[in-house]
Design an enzyme around this catalytic site. Structure first.
Site, short mmCIF file in Angstrom:
data_model
loop_
_atom_site.label_atom_id
_atom_site.label_comp_id
_atom_site.label_asym_id
_atom_site.label_seq_id
_atom_site.Cartn_x
_atom_site.Cartn_y
_atom_site.Cartn_z
N ASP A 30 -12.24 36.22 -86.50
CA ASP A 30 -13.85 35.94 -87.27
C ASP A 30 -14.92 36.84 -86.40
O ASP A 30 -14.57 37.24 -85.33
CB ASP A 30 -14.18 34.51 -87.02
CG ASP A 30 -15.54 34.17 -88.19
OD1 ASP A 30 -15.03 33.42 -89.00
OD2 ASP A 30 -16.33 34.58 -88.10
N ILE A 31 -15.56 37.61 -87.28
CA ILE A 31 -16.52 38.56 -86.83
C ILE A 31 -17.67 37.79 -86.12
O ILE A 31 -18.48 38.28 -85.32
CB ILE A 31 -16.98 39.21 -88.04
CG1 ILE A 31 -17.85 40.47 -87.75
CG2 ILE A 31 -17.98 38.43 -88.82
CD1 ILE A 31 -18.22 41.59 -88.79
N ASN A 85 -13.82 25.37 -95.75
CA ASN A 85 -15.33 25.01 -96.27
C ASN A 85 -15.07 25.24 -97.98
O ASN A 85 -14.75 26.51 -98.30
CB ASN A 85 -16.35 25.64 -95.57
CG ASN A 85 -16.74 25.55 -94.27
OD1 ASN A 85 -16.39 24.25 -93.74
ND2 ASN A 85 -16.85 26.43 -93.33
N GLY A 91 -20.50 24.86 -96.73
CA GLY A 91 -20.59 25.97 -95.78
C GLY A 91 -19.86 27.09 -96.05
O GLY A 91 -19.75 27.94 -95.15
N GLN A 92 -19.32 27.06 -97.19
CA GLN A 92 -18.49 28.23 -97.89
C GLN A 92 -19.49 29.47 -98.23
O GLN A 92 -20.14 29.33 -98.89
CB GLN A 92 -17.63 27.91 -99.04
CG GLN A 92 -16.68 29.00 -99.26
CD GLN A 92 -15.68 28.77 -100.73
OE1 GLN A 92 -16.00 28.02 -101.27
NE2 GLN A 92 -14.76 29.52 -100.72
N SER A 93 -19.13 30.55 -97.24
CA SER A 93 -20.12 31.73 -97.56
C SER A 93 -19.25 33.01 -98.34
O SER A 93 -19.66 33.87 -98.77
CB SER A 93 -20.64 32.30 -96.35
OG SER A 93 -19.99 32.48 -95.41
N HIS A 98 -9.86 30.42 -97.23
CA HIS A 98 -9.49 30.77 -95.93
C HIS A 98 -9.66 29.51 -95.00
O HIS A 98 -10.42 28.85 -95.27
CB HIS A 98 -10.86 31.87 -95.42
CG HIS A 98 -12.15 31.60 -95.38
ND1 HIS A 98 -12.73 31.70 -96.92
CD2 HIS A 98 -13.00 31.02 -94.96
CE1 HIS A 98 -14.07 31.18 -96.72
NE2 HIS A 98 -14.26 30.90 -95.38
N HIS A 100 -10.36 28.45 -91.21
CA HIS A 100 -10.66 28.87 -89.89
C HIS A 100 -9.77 28.05 -88.94
O HIS A 100 -9.38 26.80 -88.98
CB HIS A 100 -12.20 28.06 -89.71
CG HIS A 100 -13.24 28.74 -90.54
ND1 HIS A 100 -14.06 29.75 -90.29
CD2 HIS A 100 -13.39 28.35 -91.84
CE1 HIS A 100 -14.89 29.82 -91.10
NE2 HIS A 100 -14.66 29.22 -91.88
P1 AMP Z 1 -17.09 30.18 -94.52
O1 AMP Z 1 -18.34 30.50 -94.24
O2 AMP Z 1 -16.38 29.15 -94.18
O3 AMP Z 1 -17.02 30.67 -95.95
O4 AMP Z 1 -16.45 31.55 -93.55
C1 AMP Z 1 -16.56 32.78 -93.59
C2 AMP Z 1 -16.20 33.35 -92.40
O5 AMP Z 1 -16.03 34.58 -92.50
C3 AMP Z 1 -17.61 33.38 -91.36
O6 AMP Z 1 -17.05 32.47 -90.48
C4 AMP Z 1 -17.95 34.76 -91.06
O7 AMP Z 1 -18.36 34.94 -89.60
C5 AMP Z 1 -16.42 35.40 -91.49
N1 AMP Z 1 -16.84 36.81 -91.84
C6 AMP Z 1 -17.53 37.18 -92.80
N2 AMP Z 1 -17.55 38.65 -92.79
C7 AMP Z 1 -16.29 39.15 -91.94
C8 AMP Z 1 -15.54 40.18 -91.83
N3 AMP Z 1 -15.93 41.28 -92.22
N4 AMP Z 1 -14.74 40.04 -90.82
C9 AMP Z 1 -14.45 38.95 -90.15
N5 AMP Z 1 -14.80 37.65 -90.49
C10 AMP Z 1 -15.94 37.98 -91.27
#
Ligand code: AMP
Ligand code: ZN
Length: 112
Positions: A30-31, A85, A91-93, A98, A100
Site C-alpha cells: 500500500d502506498i 471495505n 471506507g472504500q476509495s 482489494h 488489505h
Molecule cells: P480502500 O480505501 O479500502 O479502497 O483502499 C485503497 C487503498 O489503496 C488505500 O489504502 C490506498 O493507500 C491504496 N492506494 C491508492 N493508490 C495506490 C497506489 N498507486 N499504490 C498502492 N496503493 C495505493
C-alpha cells in the site's frame, strides 16, 4: 476496465511494489501504509467490490485467500488482519475489489 487504477496497477501500467503475482491475482504494498506491513491483494479481473462477488467470479476470491496464507507465511507473519471495505461509507476509495493485509502492530476492535 480501462480507467480503473487497480486494473492499471495489475497490468503494470502504473508502477507498484510487488509482493506476489500469478495469473489470477496481484499483491503490492500500500502506498499509504497503516501498519508496519500493509499490502493489498487484488484480482486481475475487474470486480468492483465484495458486494459484486458471484458464483462466476468467486474462485478468484478463494484463490486470493490461499495466496494471503502463502504470502504471510513466507513473510513470517503469524498475526495479521485482512480487511475489505465495500462502499464509500465503509471506507472504500478504489472501486476494484482489494483485500488489505495489515500486520506488525497491535490492532483494536471494533475497527473505526
Ligand atoms: P480502500 O480505501 O479500502 O479502497 O483502499 C485503497 C487503498 O489503496 C488505500 O489504502 C490506498 O493507500 C491504496 N492506494 C491508492 N493508490 C495506490 C497506489 N498507486 N499504490 C498502492 N496503493 C495505493
Ligand atoms: Zn479494476
Amino acid at each position: 476496465m480501462s480507467d480503473c487504477l487497480f486494473c492499471k496497477i495489475a497490468a503494470g501500467d502504473i508502477p507498484s511494489k510487488k509482493v506476489y503475482e500469478d495469473e489470477v491475482c496481484y499483491a503490492f504494498y500500500d502506498i499509504d501504509p497503516q501498519a508496519p506491513t500493509h499490502f493489498l491483494v487484488i484480482p486481475k479481473a475487474h470486480i468492483p467490490s465484495c458486494g459484486a462477488v458471484t458464483g462466476e467470479n468467486s474462485a478468484a476470491v478463494a484463490h486470493i485467500f490461499e495466496v494471503i496464507a502463502k504470502v504471510t507465511q513466507e513473510l513470517g507473519l503469524t498475526d495479521f488482519r485482512v480487511v475489505s471495505n465495500c462502499g464509500p461509507q465503509a471506507g472504500q476509495s478504489v472501486p476494484h475489489l482489494h483485500f488489505h493485509v495489515l500486520s506488525g502492530r497491535d490492532m483494536t476492535w471494533p475497527p473505526g
